[in-house]
Design a protein around this motif. Structure first.
Motif, PDB file in Angstrom:
ATOM      1  N   LEU A 111      -1.281  -7.874  -6.326  1.00 44.44           N
ATOM      2  CA  LEU A 111      -1.185  -6.914  -7.432  1.00 44.44           C
ATOM      3  C   LEU A 111      -1.723  -7.948  -8.843  1.00 44.44           C
ATOM      4  CD1 LEU A 111       2.036  -5.024  -6.834  1.00 44.44           C
ATOM      5  CD2 LEU A 111      -0.393  -4.214  -6.717  1.00 44.44           C
ATOM      6  N   GLY A 112      -2.388  -8.915  -8.500  1.00 46.82           N
ATOM      7  CA  GLY A 112      -3.006  -9.693  -9.764  1.00 46.82           C
ATOM      8  C   GLY A 112      -2.072 -10.801 -10.542  1.00 46.82           C
ATOM      9  N   PHE A 113      -0.903 -10.898  -9.948  1.00 48.37           N
ATOM     10  CA  PHE A 113       0.061 -11.824 -10.687  1.00 48.37           C
ATOM     11  C   PHE A 113       0.077 -13.146 -10.095  1.00 48.37           C
ATOM     12  CE2 PHE A 113       1.650  -7.556 -11.494  1.00 48.37           C
ATOM     13  CZ  PHE A 113       2.161  -7.668 -12.752  1.00 48.37           C
ATOM     14  N   ASN A 114       0.139 -14.260 -11.098  1.00 43.76           N
ATOM     15  CA  ASN A 114       0.485 -15.471 -10.590  1.00 43.76           C
ATOM     16  C   ASN A 114       1.451 -16.145 -11.556  1.00 43.76           C
ATOM     17  OD1 ASN A 114      -0.971 -16.693 -13.033  1.00 43.76           O
ATOM     18  ND2 ASN A 114      -3.039 -16.206 -12.221  1.00 43.76           N
TER      19      ASN A 114
ATOM     20  N   ASN B 236     -10.727  -0.378  -1.505  1.00 37.40           N
ATOM     21  CA  ASN B 236     -11.718   0.769  -1.166  1.00 37.40           C
ATOM     22  C   ASN B 236     -10.817   2.059  -0.659  1.00 37.40           C
ATOM     23  OD1 ASN B 236     -13.272   2.513   0.128  1.00 37.40           O
ATOM     24  ND2 ASN B 236     -14.109   1.217   1.796  1.00 37.40           N
ATOM     25  N   PRO B 237     -10.592   2.810  -1.799  1.00 38.62           N
ATOM     26  CA  PRO B 237      -9.659   4.074  -1.713  1.00 38.62           C
ATOM     27  C   PRO B 237     -10.105   5.053  -0.824  1.00 38.62           C
ATOM     28  CG  PRO B 237     -10.318   3.605  -4.027  1.00 38.62           C
ATOM     29  CD  PRO B 237     -11.214   2.812  -3.149  1.00 38.62           C
ATOM     30  N   HIS B 238     -11.327   5.011  -0.385  1.00 34.94           N
ATOM     31  CA  HIS B 238     -11.914   6.147   0.712  1.00 34.94           C
ATOM     32  C   HIS B 238     -11.989   5.583   2.039  1.00 34.94           C
ATOM     33  CE1 HIS B 238     -13.239   8.378  -2.632  1.00 34.94           C
ATOM     34  NE2 HIS B 238     -13.675   7.281  -3.237  1.00 34.94           N
TER      35      HIS B 238
ATOM     36  N   GLU C  38     -12.400  -2.832   6.611  1.00 38.17           N
ATOM     37  CA  GLU C  38     -12.027  -2.774   5.262  1.00 38.17           C
ATOM     38  C   GLU C  38     -10.866  -3.486   4.959  1.00 38.17           C
ATOM     39  OE1 GLU C  38     -13.076  -0.096   7.072  1.00 38.17           O
ATOM     40  OE2 GLU C  38     -14.567   0.870   6.160  1.00 38.17           O
ATOM     41  N   ILE C  39      -9.719  -3.518   5.929  1.00 40.06           N
ATOM     42  CA  ILE C  39      -8.469  -3.964   5.360  1.00 40.06           C
ATOM     43  C   ILE C  39      -8.735  -5.760   5.586  1.00 40.06           C
ATOM     44  CG2 ILE C  39      -6.098  -4.773   6.749  1.00 40.06           C
ATOM     45  CD1 ILE C  39      -5.645  -2.046   7.027  1.00 40.06           C
ATOM     46  N   SER C  40      -9.628  -5.976   6.258  1.00 41.09           N
ATOM     47  CA  SER C  40     -10.110  -7.427   6.434  1.00 41.09           C
ATOM     48  C   SER C  40     -10.652  -7.821   5.247  1.00 41.09           C
ATOM     49  CB  SER C  40     -11.056  -7.848   7.683  1.00 41.09           C
ATOM     50  OG  SER C  40     -10.028  -7.816   8.826  1.00 41.09           O
ATOM     51  N   GLU C  41     -11.572  -6.902   4.752  1.00 38.50           N
ATOM     52  CA  GLU C  41     -12.167  -7.292   3.492  1.00 38.50           C
ATOM     53  C   GLU C  41     -11.358  -7.285   2.293  1.00 38.50           C
ATOM     54  OE1 GLU C  41     -15.289  -4.427   3.267  1.00 38.50           O
ATOM     55  OE2 GLU C  41     -16.546  -5.386   4.765  1.00 38.50           O
ATOM     56  N   ALA C  42     -10.279  -6.360   2.169  1.00 37.37           N
ATOM     57  CA  ALA C  42      -9.576  -6.381   1.229  1.00 37.37           C
ATOM     58  C   ALA C  42      -8.612  -7.470   1.196  1.00 37.37           C
ATOM     59  CB  ALA C  42      -8.560  -4.959   1.517  1.00 37.37           C
ATOM     60  N   THR C  43      -7.939  -7.975   2.163  1.00 41.18           N
ATOM     61  CA  THR C  43      -7.211  -9.127   2.411  1.00 41.18           C
ATOM     62  C   THR C  43      -7.989 -10.388   1.877  1.00 41.18           C
ATOM     63  OG1 THR C  43      -6.205  -8.300   4.295  1.00 41.18           O
ATOM     64  CG2 THR C  43      -5.840 -10.645   3.930  1.00 41.18           C
ATOM     65  N   PHE C  44      -9.309 -10.508   2.310  1.00 38.11           N
ATOM     66  CA  PHE C  44     -10.158 -11.637   1.838  1.00 38.11           C
ATOM     67  C   PHE C  44     -10.408 -11.676   0.448  1.00 38.11           C
ATOM     68  CE2 PHE C  44     -14.479 -13.480   0.820  1.00 38.11           C
ATOM     69  CZ  PHE C  44     -14.340 -14.671   1.476  1.00 38.11           C
ATOM     70  N   ASN C  45     -10.304 -10.377  -0.198  1.00 36.09           N
ATOM     71  CA  ASN C  45     -10.569 -10.295  -1.767  1.00 36.09           C
ATOM     72  C   ASN C  45      -9.246 -10.315  -2.403  1.00 36.09           C
ATOM     73  OD1 ASN C  45     -13.611 -10.050  -2.308  1.00 36.09           O
ATOM     74  ND2 ASN C  45     -13.187  -8.524  -0.644  1.00 36.09           N
ATOM     75  N   ASN C  46      -8.166 -10.332  -1.771  1.00 35.26           N
ATOM     76  CA  ASN C  46      -6.819 -10.451  -2.347  1.00 35.26           C
ATOM     77  C   ASN C  46      -6.526  -9.323  -3.024  1.00 35.26           C
ATOM     78  OD1 ASN C  46      -4.174 -11.558  -2.577  1.00 35.26           O
ATOM     79  ND2 ASN C  46      -4.873 -12.639  -4.680  1.00 35.26           N
ATOM     80  N   LYS C  47      -6.592  -7.854  -2.430  1.00 36.61           N
ATOM     81  CA  LYS C  47      -6.438  -6.750  -3.167  1.00 36.61           C
ATOM     82  C   LYS C  47      -5.688  -5.816  -1.989  1.00 36.61           C
ATOM     83  CE  LYS C  47     -10.059  -6.284  -6.911  1.00 36.61           C
ATOM     84  NZ  LYS C  47     -11.136  -5.322  -7.334  1.00 36.61           N
ATOM     85  N   PRO C  48      -5.098  -4.951  -2.394  1.00 38.09           N
ATOM     86  CA  PRO C  48      -4.681  -3.641  -1.532  1.00 38.09           C
ATOM     87  C   PRO C  48      -5.724  -3.059  -1.044  1.00 38.09           C
ATOM     88  CG  PRO C  48      -3.370  -3.723  -3.422  1.00 38.09           C
ATOM     89  CD  PRO C  48      -4.420  -4.827  -3.741  1.00 38.09           C
ATOM     90  N   ILE C  49      -5.601  -2.423   0.157  1.00 39.06           N
ATOM     91  CA  ILE C  49      -6.592  -1.687   0.358  1.00 39.06           C
ATOM     92  C   ILE C  49      -6.828  -0.371  -0.147  1.00 39.06           C
ATOM     93  CG2 ILE C  49      -5.270  -0.364   2.354  1.00 39.06           C
ATOM     94  CD1 ILE C  49      -9.202  -1.177   2.411  1.00 39.06           C
TER      95      ILE C  49
ATOM     96  N   ASN D 208       0.851  -1.027   0.010  1.00 41.62           N
ATOM     97  CA  ASN D 208       0.122   0.080   0.033  1.00 41.62           C
ATOM     98  C   ASN D 208       0.872   1.432   0.147  1.00 41.62           C
ATOM     99  OD1 ASN D 208      -3.057  -0.696   0.065  1.00 41.62           O
ATOM    100  ND2 ASN D 208      -2.289  -2.228   1.765  1.00 41.62           N
ATOM    101  N   LEU D 209       1.752   1.207   0.823  1.00 40.57           N
ATOM    102  CA  LEU D 209       2.995   2.543   0.555  1.00 40.57           C
ATOM    103  C   LEU D 209       3.549   2.576  -0.890  1.00 40.57           C
ATOM    104  CD1 LEU D 209       4.541   4.564   1.946  1.00 40.57           C
ATOM    105  CD2 LEU D 209       6.277   3.097   2.531  1.00 40.57           C
ATOM    106  N   ALA D 210       3.725   1.634  -1.593  1.00 37.26           N
ATOM    107  CA  ALA D 210       4.332   1.641  -2.783  1.00 37.26           C
ATOM    108  C   ALA D 210       3.161   2.258  -3.765  1.00 37.26           C
ATOM    109  CB  ALA D 210       4.590   0.150  -3.415  1.00 37.26           C
ATOM    110  N   ILE D 211       1.781   1.652  -3.582  1.00 39.78           N
ATOM    111  CA  ILE D 211       0.625   2.103  -4.313  1.00 39.78           C
ATOM    112  C   ILE D 211       0.689   3.710  -4.078  1.00 39.78           C
ATOM    113  CG2 ILE D 211      -1.772   2.077  -4.884  1.00 39.78           C
ATOM    114  CD1 ILE D 211      -1.299  -0.839  -4.489  1.00 39.78           C
ATOM    115  N   ALA D 212       0.597   4.210  -2.799  1.00 35.56           N
ATOM    116  CA  ALA D 212       0.560   5.539  -2.295  1.00 35.56           C
ATOM    117  C   ALA D 212       1.542   6.515  -3.164  1.00 35.56           C
ATOM    118  CB  ALA D 212       0.593   5.537  -0.945  1.00 35.56           C
ATOM    119  N   PHE D 213       2.813   6.000  -3.068  1.00 36.27           N
ATOM    120  CA  PHE D 213       3.867   6.678  -3.837  1.00 36.27           C
ATOM    121  C   PHE D 213       3.442   6.919  -5.163  1.00 36.27           C
ATOM    122  CE2 PHE D 213       7.199   5.463  -0.621  1.00 36.27           C
ATOM    123  CZ  PHE D 213       7.281   6.771   0.088  1.00 36.27           C
ATOM    124  N   ALA D 214       2.991   5.717  -5.899  1.00 37.83           N
ATOM    125  CA  ALA D 214       2.599   5.853  -7.368  1.00 37.83           C
ATOM    126  C   ALA D 214       1.456   6.896  -7.576  1.00 37.83           C
ATOM    127  CB  ALA D 214       2.306   4.358  -7.775  1.00 37.83           C
ATOM    128  N   GLN D 215       0.610   6.654  -6.471  1.00 37.32           N
ATOM    129  CA  GLN D 215      -0.641   7.710  -6.711  1.00 37.32           C
ATOM    130  C   GLN D 215      -0.093   9.028  -6.851  1.00 37.32           C
ATOM    131  OE1 GLN D 215      -3.763   6.242  -4.184  1.00 37.32           O
ATOM    132  NE2 GLN D 215      -4.176   4.585  -5.670  1.00 37.32           N
TER     133      GLN D 215
END
Length: 277
Positions: free
Chosen positions: A55-58, A239-241, A224-235, A28-35
């Motif tokens: 980040l969607g890679f396998n 959920n950007p908000h 929200e973090i638990s939901e993001a982890t469950f869905n295998n996505k960065p928070i 999430n810090l890496a994404i924050a810098f990129a944003q």
């Protein structure tokens, strides 16, 4: 947007135990810098490979990974993957077998492999973030020898002086023998619950013991973090908000501001030790 001062800042995210939000912070810090329009490279150096998967890679999407760097089968530039986040690229870690993970651990005993790799054209990036495994030594040593700083996440409900003392001893040895310029970027309190006494006491203790090293921002614990982890996505993408998304954006701002201060102070003839420690 703060100026780019022409030198890549390499930050390792490391802690000697799991469950403290280390990998969540790295991605999430890496994404924050990129944003914030900072050219950012995220290196997944944890055999768990969470940064890679979130980040969607396998394995089917990966052409070369950090394992290939350590085995000298591919160079640094050949294993960089573009992500769906503008300004963010990734060196992934493929899913590996137990024997492959052991082999990787053996390879990482050569403590300067990653430093040598990153010396090649790494100034293209504003930030390189390295997600380390939840232990010291091996690949974590490799990462810290290649880094300018270490960011240490600490779980509010499980604040442990033993963990920080262990890191302190480890860093002193690394600075003395290998990387004298390594600094602590900051101590980050994670999973912070504002209305819980344990969280409040942990934050108070950190500010008392490490007033110049503890980040002002803490990462809140929320559903929200638990939901993001469950869905295998960065928070930040799930959920950007969310409050935790805002906290990671503010963490990026705090690091950018601290680094701008460092640049200005050093330009005036001060060293980081004059105002960080």
């Amino acid at each position: 947007m703060l100026p780019n001062f022409g030198k890549t800042k390499v930050i390792s995210i490391a802690a000697p135990k799991g469950g403290v939000g280390k990998t969540t912070t790295a991605v999430n810090l890496a994404i924050a810098f990129a944003q914030k329009f900072k050219r950012t490279l995220l290196i997944d150096a944890d055999p768990g490979g969470f940064c890679t998967s979130v980040l969607g890679f396998n394995n089917n999407h990966i052409v070369g990974d950090i394992y290939d760097i350590f085995s000298y089968s591919r160079n640094y530039k050949d294993v960089i993957h573009k992500t769906k986040v503008p300004y963010l690229e990734l060196i992934p870690f493929k899913s590996v077998s137990v024997s492959e993970e052991k082999h990787f651990s053996d390879l990482s005993k050569d403590e300067i492999i990653l430093k040598q790799a990153l010396n090649i054209e790494s100034n293209y990036y504003d930030f390189i973030i390295i997600d380390c495994p939840p232990y010291l030594g091996g690949i974590t040593t490799n990462a810290l020898l290649a880094s300018d700083s270490i960011l240490i996440p600490i779980r509010a409900s499980g604040f442990s002086m033993k963990a920080l003392n262990k890191i302190d001893e480890y860093l002193k040895e690394l600075k003395s023998n290998f990387n004298k310029d390594l600094i602590i970027e900051g101590i980050l309190l994670t999973m912070y619950e504002r209305n819980r006494r344990a969280s409040f006491m942990a934050k108070k203790k950190l500010y008392e013991l490490f007033p110049n090293l503890t980040f002002k921002i803490s990462i809140p614990k929320n559903i929200e973090i638990s939901e993001a982890t469950f869905n295998n996505k960065p928070i930040l993408l799930h959920n950007p908000h969310a409050k935790s998304s805002n906290a990671y954006l503010r963490l990026a701002d705090e690091i950018l501001e601290n680094n701008e201060t460092t640049y200005l102070m050093e330009s005036a003839g001060f060293t980081e030790e004059d105002f960080i420690y």
